[in-house]
Design a protein around this motif. Structure first.
Motif, PDB file in Angstrom:
ATOM      1  N   SER A 447       0.831  -1.207   0.019  1.00 49.45           N
ATOM      2  CA  SER A 447       0.033  -0.085   0.014  1.00 49.45           C
ATOM      3  C   SER A 447       1.022   1.083   0.011  1.00 49.45           C
ATOM      4  O   SER A 447       1.228   1.769   0.979  1.00 49.45           O
ATOM      5  N   ILE A 448       1.554   1.374  -1.279  1.00 50.61           N
ATOM      6  CA  ILE A 448       2.184   2.748  -1.255  1.00 50.61           C
ATOM      7  C   ILE A 448       1.292   3.909  -0.872  1.00 50.61           C
ATOM      8  O   ILE A 448       1.736   5.049  -0.161  1.00 50.61           O
ATOM      9  N   PHE A 449       0.072   4.105  -1.413  1.00 49.42           N
ATOM     10  CA  PHE A 449      -1.056   5.079  -0.998  1.00 49.42           C
ATOM     11  C   PHE A 449      -1.845   4.885  -0.124  1.00 49.42           C
ATOM     12  O   PHE A 449      -2.484   3.435  -0.076  1.00 49.42           O
ATOM     13  N   VAL A 450      -2.433   5.485   0.791  1.00 46.32           N
ATOM     14  CA  VAL A 450      -3.516   5.245   1.710  1.00 46.32           C
ATOM     15  C   VAL A 450      -4.498   6.485   1.828  1.00 46.32           C
ATOM     16  O   VAL A 450      -4.078   7.511   1.273  1.00 46.32           O
ATOM     17  N   ASP A 451      -5.461   6.342   2.423  1.00 48.44           N
ATOM     18  CA  ASP A 451      -6.542   7.173   2.750  1.00 48.44           C
ATOM     19  C   ASP A 451      -6.435   7.992   3.876  1.00 48.44           C
ATOM     20  O   ASP A 451      -6.679   7.421   5.036  1.00 48.44           O
ATOM     21  N   GLN A 452      -6.013   9.261   3.862  1.00 52.06           N
ATOM     22  CA  GLN A 452      -5.914   9.842   4.985  1.00 52.06           C
ATOM     23  C   GLN A 452      -6.838  10.947   5.293  1.00 52.06           C
ATOM     24  O   GLN A 452      -6.710  12.056   6.259  1.00 52.06           O
ATOM     25  N   ARG A 453      -8.158  10.906   4.977  1.00 51.19           N
ATOM     26  CA  ARG A 453      -9.342  11.750   5.099  1.00 51.19           C
ATOM     27  C   ARG A 453      -9.623  11.749   6.741  1.00 51.19           C
ATOM     28  O   ARG A 453     -10.215  12.262   7.310  1.00 51.19           O
ATOM     29  N   ALA A 454      -9.674  10.388   7.209  1.00 47.94           N
ATOM     30  CA  ALA A 454     -10.219  10.051   8.571  1.00 47.94           C
ATOM     31  C   ALA A 454      -8.900   9.197   9.292  1.00 47.94           C
ATOM     32  O   ALA A 454      -9.220   7.923   9.579  1.00 47.94           O
ATOM     33  N   GLY A 455      -7.943   9.889   9.438  1.00 46.02           N
ATOM     34  CA  GLY A 455      -6.837   8.902   9.978  1.00 46.02           C
ATOM     35  C   GLY A 455      -6.135   8.060   8.882  1.00 46.02           C
ATOM     36  O   GLY A 455      -6.366   8.426   7.712  1.00 46.02           O
TER      37      GLY A 455
END
Length: 617
Positions: A447-455
């Protein structure tokens, strides 16, 4: 004709000439007044029983206006303002996406990421090469964030424009109401309304720029205005009230507030939906369709590049049970949004592809085939909220009940799918696409990219809460684990033994995922269609998206130019039809002066004759 009749005719002629001179002088004085139409006066003569002129009325002043040309111009103005608004915003939108050769465009940035991965693959243990991959990934994520935010700003600007437009339309309708009432009263009082009609035309012309309207004649020289689909805007001296509530927070994928019209009778309707062209319609379309589609394209790019790196294919194991054969598949790693792909031949000998999609919210079930972008698969959803693979298998069994396949738990909480030799059906393949949740020991995916909208959350493309994909481009970020330890780009295994620091397997996997892994892309983002979605690599899709935005902006500009040219030509013809020609008016004034002098000479001659008669008597 007697002397008295001749005198009456001369007097009436002078009176008429005087009125004509007044109207002509007014035409000349207002020749440069914007919107002023040429005026003329008509006369009606009355005769006695012997055919002599008994009276003359010359009170009706008429405008010289080509009403058909006027209607064509107003209609063209509506389309032109619509096209200009679309062209203005799409040009700015194209600037956000950039061009393929632009060093700061998504196309160049994803190319940089590909190059950095290629360098890393050739020298996996090189710290600088690892950092280059991280830097290229950060640059790409930041550009997605920035583009998404700038499009949100454009949506807010469009929303603010709608507010101003609604207020302007409301003011125009109020002004039309005022002038129309004055025209009605003047008509009833037998007073000329020509100048007031000019003013009303100017107001209707302005209104036509915002909405496509239909204008028809009412009673007592008034007008009736309705929208393109027949909704009332102004009638019988009463205007609809136009209102708009600004949308303070424009959520990704969600339309903003619409413009409402409330008739004097209390009926409220959607003014945007009741219209099909004009600046106001274009603004709403930009805010809720064109710009939303652009954000969806960014979300699609963010989602697919994340999944390309983080999803791994879990292969099944061939198995035979008696006369039936098929596969066993480990489903323990499934997360919401992950899929199982099943290929089988049905009882009629037809090849079938089934996509089983995991959901953690059972209220989403059943899913329809649009849950995936593949036009050739049949989609079934199954509930994984229990967290128990055995329950997953039970739910999958229920979902596949109509296929004629033999679905079961193989005793080790693995999914077993067999063909039924008695049906007959056969299973060709069974695989799962699973998102890795750890940085190592789950295969080559990362997972090079992650979702950081809510942590910090792993992106799995879950359908819950409206879909994790919606708005993801605004929250995509590089995995903090990689920022802390770039060696994770290479180190994919710790047990039973760690892979070597120079092992190119993971960089090779990531590079292939970016350059070679082909998928079907979401057609609702505007590229491709439901029956023929775009299929290719993430890089292909990025390049096509940039080309799409460039073509859209160019098409909008071309269309706006064509419409503006047509409107300009119509405006010239329309203005020529009603405007004052000074040469013509001055020549006519000379004719009137000569006629006036002729009538005066007639009166003088009759006076002399009467004087002579009186002297004879």
């Amino acid at each position: 004709m007697g002397l008295t009749s001749a005198l009456n005719t001369a007097v009436f002629g002078i009176t008429y000439n005087q009125r004509q001179l007044d109207v002509t002088a007014n035409n000349i004085a207002n020749a440069d007044t914007v919107g002023y139409s040429k005026k003329s006066i008509s006369a009606t003569a009355y005769f006695d029983g012997q055919g002599n002129v008994a009276g003359l009325t010359a009170t009706e002043i008429r405008r010289v206006v080509d009403e058909q040309l006027q209607a064509d111009y107003f209609s063209s103005l509506t389309d032109t303002n619509y096209a200009k608004q679309i062209a203005n915003f799409t040009e700015r939108l194209d600037g956000i996406f950039g061009t393929i050769g632009d060093s700061s465009s998504l196309s160049s940035l994803i190319g940089n990421l590909s190059s950095a991965l290629s360098t890393l693959m050739n020298d996996p243990g090189n710290y600088t090469a690892q950092k280059e991959v991280i830097a290229a990934s950060e640059a790409f994520a930041r550009e997605l964030n920035s583009a998404h935010e700038r499009i949100t700003d454009l949506r807010k600007e469009a929303d603010d424009s709608l507010s101003l437009q609604a207020q302007t339309v409301n003011n125009l309708l109020t002004s039309i109401d005022d002038i129309d009432s004055a025209i009605r009263d003047a008509t009833q009082a037998n007073i000329s309304t020509a100048d007031m009609e000019d003013e009303r035309d100017r107001l209707v012309e302005q209104l036509s720029g915002y909405l496509d309207i239909e204008v028809s004649d009412g009673t007592n020289n008034t007008i009736f205005i309705q929208t393109a689909n027949g909704q009332q805007l102004y009638s019988d001296g009463q205007a609809a009230n136009i209102s708009f509530t600004p949308t303070h927070l424009l959520q990704p994928g969600v339309s903003g507030q619409t413009v409402l019209a409330t008739t004097p009778g209390g009926t409220t309707y959607d003014l945007i939906a009741a219209s099909s062209s004009g600046a106001m319609v274009a603004t709403a379309e930009l805010r809720d369709e064109i710009l939303v589609e652009a954000q969806k394209q960014l979300d699609t790019i963010a989602a697919e590049i994340s999944l390309a790196f983080s999803n791994v294919t879990v292969e099944s194991t061939a198995v035979t049970a008696g006369a039936d054969s098929g596969f066993d598949l480990d489903v323990s790693g499934l997360q919401a949004g992950n899929t199982i792909t099943l290929e089988y031949t049905d009882t009629l000998g037809v090849a079938q592809t089934v996509t089983l999609m995991a959901v953690s919210d059972p209220s989403l079930l059943p899913l329809d085939n649009t849950a995936t972008s593949d036009p050739n698969d049949t989609v079934y959803g199954f509930d994984i909220s229990s967290g128990l693979p055995a329950t997953y298998i039970t739910n999958i069994n229920a979902a596949l009940g109509s296929t004629g396949l033999l679905v079961s738990n193989n005793g080790s909480d693995e999914l077993r799918v067999l063909g039924d030799s008695g049906a007959p059906t056969s299973v060709e393949s069974l695989t799962a696409s699973v998102t890795v949740t750890a940085d190592s020991d789950q295969g080559l995916g990362l997972s090079i990219f992650v979702d950081q909208r809510a942590g910090t959350e792993i992106f799995t493309d879950a359908l819950e809460d409206g879909g994790q994909r919606v708005g993801y481009a605004g929250g995509i970020s590089v995995n903090p684990s990689l920022l802390a330890d770039s060696a994770l780009l290479v180190n994919y295994q710790t047990t039973p033994t760690a892979n070597t620091p120079n092992d190119p397997a993971r960089p090779q996997f990531l590079l292939n995922a970016l350059n070679s892994g082909t998928v079907h892309f979401d057609p609702s983002a505007g590229i491709g269609s439901t029956s023929s979605p775009f299929e290719g690599t993430v890089i292909d899709y990025v390049n096509n998206t940039i080309a799409f935005q460039g073509n859209q902006a160019e098409d909008a500009k071309t269309y706006a130019t064509a419409k503006e040219t047509l409107t300009t030509n119509l405006a010239i013809r329309y203005e020529e039809s009603y405007s004052v020609n000074l040469d013509t008016e001055l020549a006519f004034m000379v004719q009137l002066e000569n006629a006036y002098a002729a009538n005066a000479r007639v009166m003088q001659t009759i006076k002399e004759l009467f004087d002579e008669l009186l002297r004879i008597v």
